[in-house]
Structure formats: C-alpha cells, structure tokens
Design a protein around this motif. Structure first.
Motif, PDB file in Angstrom:
ATOM      1  N   ASP A 175       0.843  -1.195   0.000  1.00  0.00           N
ATOM      2  CA  ASP A 175       0.000   0.000   0.000  1.00  0.00           C
ATOM      3  C   ASP A 175       0.883   1.252   0.000  1.00  0.00           C
ATOM      4  O   ASP A 175       2.117   1.164  -0.101  1.00  0.00           O
ATOM      5  CB  ASP A 175      -0.973  -0.024   1.176  1.00  0.00           C
ATOM      6  CG  ASP A 175      -0.287   0.093   2.538  1.00  0.00           C
ATOM      7  OD1 ASP A 175       0.948   0.311   2.581  1.00  0.00           O
ATOM      8  OD2 ASP A 175      -0.979  -0.028   3.552  1.00  0.00           O
ATOM      9  N   GLU A 190      -5.585  -6.179  11.212  1.00  0.00           N
ATOM     10  CA  GLU A 190      -4.722  -5.484  10.265  1.00  0.00           C
ATOM     11  C   GLU A 190      -3.516  -4.873  10.977  1.00  0.00           C
ATOM     12  O   GLU A 190      -2.381  -4.951  10.495  1.00  0.00           O
ATOM     13  CB  GLU A 190      -5.537  -4.399   9.554  1.00  0.00           C
ATOM     14  CG  GLU A 190      -4.912  -3.869   8.286  1.00  0.00           C
ATOM     15  CD  GLU A 190      -5.865  -2.960   7.528  1.00  0.00           C
ATOM     16  OE1 GLU A 190      -5.917  -3.036   6.296  1.00  0.00           O
ATOM     17  OE2 GLU A 190      -6.561  -2.158   8.197  1.00  0.00           O
ATOM     18  N   SER A 201      -1.879  -4.540   5.048  1.00  0.00           N
ATOM     19  CA  SER A 201      -3.100  -3.890   4.574  1.00  0.00           C
ATOM     20  C   SER A 201      -4.030  -4.974   4.031  1.00  0.00           C
ATOM     21  O   SER A 201      -3.677  -5.668   3.059  1.00  0.00           O
ATOM     22  CB  SER A 201      -2.761  -2.872   3.483  1.00  0.00           C
ATOM     23  OG  SER A 201      -3.928  -2.268   2.979  1.00  0.00           O
TER      24      SER A 201
END
Length: 538
Positions: free
Chosen positions: A34, A64, A70
């Motif tokens: 990410d 998470e 992610s």
C-alpha cells in the motif's frame, strides 16, 4: 482455426473471467504494497446475508494492525459464490486468502492453484496447536497425506447433532399425553393433536407433524424427513457427508438405506400420516418459506405439533412464548424395533468441525504476510471475536484466562439480523480449555441434544457410522457425482410420489424401484465408499 473443443474452452475461460469482476484478483508474482509500504493481503469471505460488512467489524481493524499489513476484504453471498466458484477455479482467479470458499476436494482437483498449508505449520503455530489438540480436525482435511485447506472448530458445546425431534410439550400436557416412545404412541399423539384442539382456538387448524420438503438432489439433508430412519436402527448423519446420499455403515459394512426394508417402512409411515391428515398433503414439495410460516404461525398460537429441527428456534426466537412450548425428545422406535436398537443421528463432530474454512492461493504475492494473518485468525483472541463479535464493541467480554461471556448486545444484533461476526463461518478454532457463557446457539443445541444420550450409546460411532474424515479419491468423486445425478433424478420423483400418494406397499413397484437403483449404479457408489472406509478406518 480453433477446433470446437478448444473454442469452448477459450469461451469458458473468458466467461469465467467476466463473472469474476467483483471478486478478488489472484495474487501476482510481484509483491504489492500500500502507500505506506505495507504488504497487501486480499481476503475473500463467503458470508451469510444477515452478517454486517467486514469493515464494520472492529476486530478486522485490530487484525490489520497486528499483522502489520493492509487487508482488502472481498465479500460474496452464498448464492453468488455458488454461481461463481467453478468459474473462479477455471479462470485461476483465487484471492490470497479465502474463508469458507474452497473445500479440500476443490484444492485436490486444482492442486497447483493452492498453497499446501500443511507445509507451513512452523509459521502457523496456532494451527499446529489446533491439530495436536483436536486430531479429528486434521484428519478431516487431509487428502492423500496433504493439508491444503484448514478446518474450523467451534466451542466444545457444539459437539452435538444439529438434528433433533421437537414436540409441543404444552400440547402434550394439555391433552394428558406422555412423550411418545414408539410409532404406535406417535400415532395416538398425532391423532390427538389433529382432533382435540390442543391450541385452544376452537379451529381445526393444527398440523400434528410438519415434515420438511424433500430435497430434489439427494435423499437426505438438514432436518430431513428421513431422520425417521433412526427409528429403525439405521443411524444417519445428515449434517454433511454421504449419509445424504443414503450411505450408512453397520458393523463396518457400507450399504445404502434406499435398498432396505427399513426405508420402505419409513415411506409407508409417512404416507399413513398424509392419509390420516396428521401431516400436510403437500409437505413433500412445500418450500421453506411456507414450511417456516407453518411452524411459526402468528408468533402466538401454535399450529404445529412436531418437526425435525435444530432446536426450539424452529418456532420463533429464543425465549418467545411459541418457542418455549417445544422440547426435543428421543426418536420413537419403529414398529418391530426395540428401544435398545433405536438410534439417533450421529452428526455431532460434523456440527463442531467444518473442512472448508481457510485456503491460500499458491500465487499469493506476500506469502509471509498471508501466513501471519492465518496464524492470527487461528489464535484464541481472533477465533472468539470471529464467533461473537469484537471485544472493543462490547459484543463479547473476556472474563478470565480462557473464559468469555457473550453479551446481550450481541443477542440483540442477532435478533435484528445484523450479526457483527462470522459465527460458524470463522476461520479459526476454540480449544477445549475455553469456556463461553451466554452463547445461545451453543447452549440451546447442547440442551436439545441431551435426550439422545441413550440412543447415541446404542451403536458404535466408528463401526456403525461413516467418520467425517473418510474421503473418496478424485476419480471416484467424479464417478459418484455422475451416478448420483442420474440416480436421484430417477429416485426422488418416485419416492416423493410414494410419500404423498402411496404405492410403496405394492411389491411390483418396490421391486422395480430396486432394479432401477442398480441400473443407476447405486452398488458402485457403495463399493467406492466401502473402499474409502477401509482406507481411513484402521
């Protein structure tokens, strides 16, 4: 120029890709991160329609954070997945992780598409602990010595059949009747329920016994009318497995109960119910919405005397006036069968364990992150929250080292069909060391199961029951599946007609039925399951 066969394959692949626009893309060989540089893990979840979005479950945010990754959640309903799963496999479009999506047989038939998680147990200490404590769970997912898909295990209270015979105790008491112990007792109770206005509304609107409709694709199923086979001494296990095909075991010998005199006896009994007005004349084909409406009536006045069900919730929410009228009872013994030979459905292990709760793409971009997520999901911390909702939202409270309490807030969410958890769809496990207070489903199904303790003792649960870990090989799977398609296309209409209109008592009809079962390779199915039983039961 493409051959027709090749063109069909190409067209199927293109169609499969088109169908999967809403599903997760398969993992690529190139790592994906990410904007913060954290590895991305895509998780597909096959969900129930009454469950809230994964993003609304607070435990997913904690997951998470704990995995330092992610997570991209992809959600699909049962109906959608039923239409899309084969296309997903055909196109090779498999999410990094998949919850309640693929079973061990899917993985065996598409072995190059899935990670062999059994080879990763050193990175999955929670799964390793699970398999050590509950070896049945490992056996359940082991195919040819390999573990690709991980199972689930709920709390020990779910070690109970999901099948029970429920009766209106309020009606029995009002009419001065005892719990029926034989089919003759049952006949008297059904006649009284039908004719003596036990619900007291002055109308002849009572249904003495409300069987669930016949499944058109198999001979047994959840809350099947053929749970009555247990009255004859043949043990079913209808939560799952080949019992739904008629397969049973007696002293280590596999057979199919559609070929037995007991099957004929049960069919005759159901037609007797229809003929006498004890069961609805249309029950064989009535769909679930009408069936459930009959059970639950207006929520106040009971209309049904008896059903096969999970527990009293077949008649309304827990604690409701209607549901409180019902209790579970041992199955009454069939004509000519002693109480000592009467048995009950042996689905308890299939109720606690399921074999298709976590699979991983062989092409997952961030393998270590995926394994970290799996290990976290199979921890006690996340298994409990998958079952009952987030700690931080007050749906479940930790009350001790390995003890928890489900709160009224969770119950209200359940009743509102906005469940903030995966419940039985969890990718996780609960140790026998864990105690949970306030799980209504567990408490009620365990209570409903208690009356069957004696009948469970009347047979050997390995020699007289197909263990849940027995599997047939890939080529045999195809043979059985093909046989069953033709077999049940023929058999179900015949049996349905007998149930509603009679005719099974006619020797010529019964004998012709038996001959046709053989033509549709019923004996080959039995031989295949005998071979598998001999292989796995040592």
């Amino acid at each position: 120029m493409l051959s027709r066969k090749t063109a069909v394959k190409v067209g199927a692949a293109i169609s499969a890709l088109a169908m999967l626009g809403s599903l997760a893309a398969c993992g690529s060989s190139k790592a994906t991160t990410d904007s913060n540089g954290k590895p991305i893990v895509t998780i597909l979840v096959v969900k129930n329609s009454n469950q809230t979005k994964m993003a609304d479950m607070s435990w997913t945010k904690d997951l998470e954070a704990d995995c330092d990754c992610s997570i991209q959640w992809k959600e699909v309903s049962d109906d959608q997945w039923g239409q899309q799963k084969n296309a997903s496999l055909a196109a090779g479009e498999i999410s990094d992780l998949n919850i309640r999506a693929f079973n061990p047989d899917d993985a065996a038939r598409n072995s190059s598409a899935f990670e062999q998680l059994g080879n990763d147990l050193d990175k999955l200490p929670n799964v390793k602990k699970f398999f050590k404590e509950q070896p049945t769970a490992k056996k359940l997912v082991t195919v040819d010595g390999k573990v690709t898909v991980l199972p689930s295990s709920r709390t020990k209270g779910f070690l109970a059949s999901g099948q029970h015979f429920m009766i209106n105790k309020t009606w029995l008491d009002k009419l001065g009747l005892s719990v029926p112990k034989t089919w003759d007792d049952l006949r008297k109770v059904m006649q009284a329920f039908k004719t003596q206005d036990p619900n007291g509304n002055g109308q002849a609107d009572e249904i003495a016994f409300n069987p669930r409709e016949m499944n058109t694709g198999k001979i047994g199923d959840w809350w099947s009318p053929f749970l009555m086979m247990n009255s004859t001494g043949i043990a079913t296990y209808f939560n799952s497995g080949p019992s739904q095909q008629g397969i049973y075991v007696k002293n280590g010998k596999v057979a199919n109960w559609m070929q037995t005199k007991q099957f004929r006896q049960v069919i005759e009994f159901y037609h007797e119910m229809v003929k006498n007005g004890w069961a609805p004349s249309d029950w064989v084909t009535v769909k679930d919405d009408k069936y459930n409406a009959r059970n639950q009536s207006d929520g106040k006045t009971a209309k049904v005397g008896m059903v096969f069900g999970w527990d009293e919730s077949a008649f309304g929410s827990y604690g409701s006036d209607l549901a409180n009228q019902y209790i579970s009872i041992p199955i009454p013994s069939a004509d000519g069968v002693s109480a000592e030979d009467t048995v009950w459905d042996g689905s308890s292990e299939a109720n606690r364990y399921e074999d298709y709760h976590m699979s991983m793409s062989a092409n997952a971009a961030n393998k270590d992150a995926c394994l970290k997520v799996i290990n976290l999901l199979y921890s006690e911390k996340y298994s409990i929250q998958q079952l009952f909702g987030s700690f931080s939202d007050g749906y479940v409270k930790k009350t001790g080292a390995h003890s928890y309490k489900v709160t009224e807030k969770f119950h209200k969410a359940q009743d509102a069909s906005k469940i903030p958890a995966l419940e039985d769809r969890l990718a996780g496990w609960v140790s026998d060391d864990v105690t949970v207070e306030g799980d209504r489903g567990m408490d009620h199904v365990a209570n409903a199961d208690k009356p069957y303790k004696e009948q469970y003792s009347h047979y050997d649960h390995t020699k007289d029951l197909m263990p849940i870990y027995v599997r047939i090989g890939e080529s045999d799977q195809n043979a059985v599946a093909n046989n069953n398609t033709a077999l049940f296309n023929y058999a179900i209409p015949v049996v349905s007609k007998w149930l509603s209109q009679g005719g099974v008592e006619d020797d010529s009809q019964w004998n012709a039925f038996q001959e046709n079962l053989k033509k549709y390779n019923i004996d080959q199915n039995t031989e295949i399951w005998q071979k598998a039983y001999n292989k796995y039961v040592k």
